[in-house]
Design an enzyme around this catalytic site. Structure first.
Site, PDB file in Angstrom:
ATOM      1  N   HIS A   1      -7.651  -5.117  -1.122  1.00 18.14           N
ATOM      2  CA  HIS A   1      -6.385  -4.456  -0.806  1.00 18.14           C
ATOM      3  C   HIS A   1      -5.703  -5.096   0.406  1.00 18.14           C
ATOM      4  O   HIS A   1      -4.478  -5.173   0.479  1.00 18.14           O
ATOM      5  CB  HIS A   1      -6.662  -2.975  -0.546  1.00 18.14           C
ATOM      6  CG  HIS A   1      -5.427  -2.167  -0.327  1.00 18.14           C
ATOM      7  ND1 HIS A   1      -4.423  -2.070  -1.266  1.00 18.14           N
ATOM      8  CD2 HIS A   1      -5.007  -1.423   0.738  1.00 18.14           C
ATOM      9  CE1 HIS A   1      -3.458  -1.285  -0.790  1.00 18.14           C
ATOM     10  NE2 HIS A   1      -3.785  -0.893   0.415  1.00 18.14           N
ATOM     11  N   ASP A   2      -6.489  -5.537   1.365  1.00 16.08           N
ATOM     12  CA  ASP A   2      -5.934  -6.156   2.574  1.00 16.08           C
ATOM     13  C   ASP A   2      -5.149  -7.433   2.296  1.00 16.08           C
ATOM     14  O   ASP A   2      -4.484  -7.960   3.205  1.00 16.08           O
ATOM     15  CB  ASP A   2      -7.059  -6.483   3.557  1.00 16.08           C
ATOM     16  CG  ASP A   2      -7.161  -5.433   4.658  1.00 16.08           C
ATOM     17  OD1 ASP A   2      -6.255  -4.590   4.753  1.00 16.08           O
ATOM     18  OD2 ASP A   2      -8.134  -5.465   5.419  1.00 16.08           O
TER      19      ASP A   2
ATOM     20  N   ARG B   1     -12.595   6.173   9.064  1.00 16.74           N
ATOM     21  CA  ARG B   1     -12.108   4.803   9.200  1.00 16.74           C
ATOM     22  C   ARG B   1     -13.084   3.780   8.611  1.00 16.74           C
ATOM     23  O   ARG B   1     -12.692   2.803   7.980  1.00 16.74           O
ATOM     24  CB  ARG B   1     -11.857   4.494  10.668  1.00 16.74           C
ATOM     25  CG  ARG B   1     -11.332   3.098  10.934  1.00 16.74           C
ATOM     26  CD  ARG B   1     -10.017   2.830  10.248  1.00 16.74           C
ATOM     27  NE  ARG B   1      -9.372   1.621  10.741  1.00 16.74           N
ATOM     28  CZ  ARG B   1      -8.241   1.125  10.268  1.00 16.74           C
ATOM     29  NH1 ARG B   1      -7.618   1.744   9.280  1.00 16.74           N
ATOM     30  NH2 ARG B   1      -7.704   0.041  10.762  1.00 16.74           N
TER      31      ARG B   1
ATOM     32  N   ASP C   1      -8.006  -6.173  -5.583  1.00 13.47           N
ATOM     33  CA  ASP C   1      -7.657  -4.880  -4.978  1.00 13.47           C
ATOM     34  C   ASP C   1      -8.191  -3.767  -5.867  1.00 13.47           C
ATOM     35  O   ASP C   1      -7.741  -3.587  -6.988  1.00 13.47           O
ATOM     36  CB  ASP C   1      -6.136  -4.780  -4.841  1.00 13.47           C
ATOM     37  CG  ASP C   1      -5.685  -3.515  -4.103  1.00 13.47           C
ATOM     38  OD1 ASP C   1      -6.500  -2.603  -3.888  1.00 13.47           O
ATOM     39  OD2 ASP C   1      -4.499  -3.453  -3.736  1.00 13.47           O
TER      40      ASP C   1
ATOM     41  N   SER D   1       0.841  -1.192   0.000  1.00 18.48           N
ATOM     42  CA  SER D   1       0.000   0.000   0.000  1.00 18.48           C
ATOM     43  C   SER D   1       0.880   1.248   0.000  1.00 18.48           C
ATOM     44  O   SER D   1       1.817   1.342  -0.793  1.00 18.48           O
ATOM     45  CB  SER D   1      -0.927  -0.048   1.217  1.00 18.48           C
ATOM     46  OG  SER D   1      -1.916   0.923   1.143  1.00 18.48           O
TER      47      SER D   1
END
Lengths: 407, 407
Positions: free
Chosen positions: A381-382, A252, A348, A183
Site C-alpha cells: 500500500h505504501d 500503529r 497492495d 489511500s
C-alpha cells in the site's frame, strides 16, 4: 500511510530535495481559516452540526488571476496539510518531527514534479477530526470549555469534502483542475467527483477503492479496540494525562503491517535477529521486524492523537461511494463528470487492485472518461508514497489531457 | 487456528457426527502422563531444563500388538489434545466450551475418516507451554510453589517434539505411521521428520511452511505487544486476578483476521451493519465483522491463558526448519527419510502456498518422496479445518501409499 521516510530510508532519502533546490517548493508555512461558526455551522452526515471549525491548510505555487489552476491534494489517515516543502522552525510549530523532513508528498509536488507548482496552485488541508490544526477531538468544545474527546461528532469522508469545498470557495476557486490523493486521500478525491461533479475537472485516485474491504474494516476494528481498551484511554478524556499510548502503539504497529507487503518485509527484514546473531530465546522483541514496528509505533504515539485515530478510521469504515447511487456503484458513477485516473499497486493488499478494477469497470460501463493503471510494485500500500517515477509519469500525462489504461 | 465452529457454522455443523454415530470415535477422555521429573528433566533448546513435565493426551482407536499402527496428530496455536470425539462431562473437566462440540479435527479423525481409527491408533497431545493440561506457564513452578508466569522457560517447536517423542516411547511405540498437523501443527510434523527421521514413516504437513514469514512474525509481535502492555498483565503474574483480558482479546481478534481470507470475510459479512440497517454514526462496533470479532475474542479470553499465547507464538516465530542444515533448507531436507505430504491452500495468506512450494522444491531437489497439493480454497488459513473432503482424499491416498503432486 506509514512513515515511509523510515520504511525505506535509502530509496526515499535520495529523492529529497533540500529547501533551496530548484525542484523544491522551499520553505512553507501552515495557514489557518475559520470555515464554520455560530452563524454558519457545518452540518454533518450524522445529523449533528459543528462550530466553530478551523482548518489548517498549505498552498504551493501561485493561484492565477482566473483562479482556475488549483489542484487539491487529499491526505491519508496519518497525514496532514504539510504535503510539500519544509518548515523553517518545526519546533516552534510544535511539530519537531518535521524538522528534518519535507512534506509527505514532497516527491510529487514542486517545480517540474508530477503536480507542477510552476503551473498549478497546489492546496492541501488537514481533515476534520484530525490532530494537525483542523478542528478535531482534541480541540476545545465551546459547550464545555474542555477538549471534545468522544463528544466530538462522528465525521465522514463526505463531511471532510464538504468542508474542503468551503475552503476552496473561500479562496475564490470555482473549479479545480484536479483533486488527488492516495489511500483514504483517494477516497476523498472520489467523493469530490461524486459530490461536486461540476467543480472538478479531474480526480486522481491512487491506492484506493470505492469502499473499504471487510478485512480493512476488521483491521480498523482491532486498532480501535486496542486504543479504547487501554485503561489510560479514560473514555477519550485523557488530554490532561498520558493517554492511551500503549493502545495507540498497538494500532500503529498493526497499521504498519497492512501498509507493507510480505515481499517488502522479507526484503527489509528477512527474519534477521535484532542482535545480528541467533535466537535469544526470550519473550522480548528478538527479530528485527519486531524492533522496527515498536520503534515506528513509539514515534507515532508522540505525534498523533488517539481520538483522531478512532474518528478517522471510522470515517474510512463508513465511506461507500455506492451510497451516491443508493447502494449501486454503477448508478453512483453516473453522477460523475470529471475525468478520472485510477492507480492501484499489484502488492497492495489493503486497498486491493481487483477492487480498484471494479471501480474502473463501473466508470467504464457508464462511459466515463477513466484511465486505470495497476502498477507492478513490491511496496504494498505504501507504494503511493514510493513509486514516484511511475506515478509522476501517469499523473503528468493525465493532467496534460492524456490517459492510459492497463495493467 | 480460529474457532472454525463459529467461523462457518453451517458448513461445519453438518459434518458433526454425534457421539453415537458409527463415524464418530464417540466419548473420549483426556489422559495424563508425567514425562519429565527430578531424575529425568527435559532439556530445552534455550539451554535450560524443566521438571516436572506432565502431558495431557488423547487416544482414538486401538494400538495393535506390534504397536506399529500409530499416527500422531499435532495441534495448532489455540488447539489442544482433544482432536476428536466428545467429552461426557466437559463441565467437570473444567472446559464447559467443549460441552456441545467434538474435538477440533473430529471431521478428519474417526472410523472411515481420513485418519481412520478402524486402522490406526490416533494420538494427540497438548504442547509444552500450553494451557490445556500439559505443563505451561500457568502450572506450579516447584521452585516457588506459585504459577511459573514468565519464569517459564522459552520453549520451541523442537522442545515440543522432543517431549512428544517421550510420550510415544512411553507408549512403547518405536515407529509412527505418520505425524500430521495443520499450521503450527504442520511445523511440528516437519520437525518430527527432521529430528527423528527413523521414527516416522510419513509426515503430513498442512497449511504450513518451513518458517514463519516476516509478516507472520509482525502479527505475532503485535499480538504479544497487546497482551504485555495490558496493565492487568502484571508481568505475567496475573493468576490471582482477572489477567490481561483486553490485550488477549486484541490478540485474538487480530489472529482471526489472519486465519480468514478477504473473500471469505466478504462472503460472510459483506460490509453489513450489525443492526441490519444503515450506518449508526457511532464509534462503537457498527459493522457485523466488528461485532463478530469482538464476540470471538470474548469466548477465547474465557478459555485461553495469555501467557501461553506469548510462549506459543514465540515458538512459532523461532521455528526454522533450515536450522537442521545450518540455515540451508536443502541441506536440512537431506536428513529426511519419511514420505512427505504437503498441502497448502490458495487463499492462505498467513502460511503462503509459495512458501510451501519452496519446501516442496527443496525436498524434491533432494530426491525425497514428496507429494504436494495446493488446494483451491476461499477459506484462507482456516481451510485446514474446513476443506475436509479434499483433505480426506489426499490424506487417505497418501496413507495408503499413493501420492499426487499438483496445484
Amino acid at each position: 500511510m506509514s512513515d515511509a521516510l523510515n520504511v525505506l530510508p535509502n530509496e526515499r532519502r535520495k529523492r529529497f530535495d533540500g529547501p533551496g533546490e530548484p525542484s523544491s517548493v522551499g520553505y512553507v508555512y501552515p495557514r489557518k481559516i475559520r470555515l464554520a461558526d455560530e452563524k454558519n455551522p457545518l452540518p454533518l452526515e450524522c445529523g449533528k452540526e459543528i462550530r466553530p471549525v478551523d482548518v489548517e491548510y498549505e498552498v504551493y505555487g501561485e493561484l492565477n488571476e482566473n483562479k482556475d489552476n488549483a489542484i487539491l491534494i487529499l491526505h491519508a489517515l496519518s497525514g496532514d496539510a504539510h504535503a510539500a516543502g519544509w518548515y523553517h522552525d518545526a519546533e516552534k510549530l510544535g511539530r519537531p518531527w518535521l524538522a528534518k523532513r519535507p512534506g509527505w508528498w514532497d516527491n510529487m509536488i514542486g517545480p517540474g514534479k508530477a503536480f507542477d507548482t510552476k503551473k498549478y496552485c497546489v492546496i492541501c488541508s488537514n481533515i476534520l477530526g484530525g490532530c494537525y490544526g483542523t478542528t478535531g477531538p482534541s480541540s476545545i468544545d465551546p459547550a464545555t470549555g474542555r477538549p471534545y474527546g468522544l463528544r466530538f461528532p462522528v465525521v465522514t469522508v463526505g463531511d471532510w469534502v464538504r468542508l474542503q469545498e468551503r475552503l476552496i470557495s473561500s479562496l475564490g476557486i470555482q473549479r479545480l483542475v484536479s483533486v488527488a490523493g492516495g489511500s483514504l486521500g483517494g477516497q476523498q478525491a472520489l467523493e469530490w467527483a461524486l459530490a461536486y461533479p461540476d467543480r472538478v475537472d479531474s480526480a486522481i485516485i491512487i491506492a484506493s477503492t470505492a469502499w473499504l474491504s471487510d478485512q480493512g474494516l476488521a483491521f480498523n476494528a482491532v486498532a480501535r479496540k486496542a486504543i479504547t481498551s487501554d485503561p489510560c484511554f479514560l473514555d477519550g478524556d485523557y488530554y490532561e494525562s498520558a493517554g492511551p499510548e500503549q493502545g495507540l502503539a498497538v494500532a500503529r504497529m498493526l497499521g504498519h503491517i497492512t501498509y507493507l507487503s510480505e515481499i517488502s518485509m522479507q526484503r527489509k527484514f528477512g527474519r534477521r535477529f535484532c542482535n545480528g546473531n541467533g535466537p535469544g530465546f526470550q519473550l522480548e522483541a528478538d527479530f528485527e521486524v519486531e524492533g522496527y514496528l515498536r520503534h515506528q509505533a513509539k514515534s507515532f504515539v508522540e505525534r498523533f492523537d488517539a481520538n483522531s485515530y478512532l474518528y478517522i478510521t471510522k470515517a474510512a469504515d463508513y465511506f461507500d461511494a455506492s451510497a451516491w447511487g443508493g447502494g449501486d456503484l454503477d448508478k453512483a458513477c453516473q453522477r460523475i463528470k470529471s475525468r478520472i485516473l485510477l492507480v492501484s499497486f499489484s502488492s497492495d493488499w489493503l486497498y486491493l487492485p481487483e477492487h480498484m478494477k471494479k471501480l474502473a469497470l463501473a466508470l467504464g460501463r457508464n462511459r466515463k472518461h477513466v484511465s486505470y493503471a495497476n502498477i507492478q510494485s513490491t511496496y504494498g500500500h505504501d507504494a503511493f508514497l514510493l513509486e514516484v517515477d511511475k506515478l509522476t509519469l501517469l499523473v503528468r500525462n493525465f493532467l496534460e489531457g492524456g490517459g492510459q489504461t492497463g495493467e
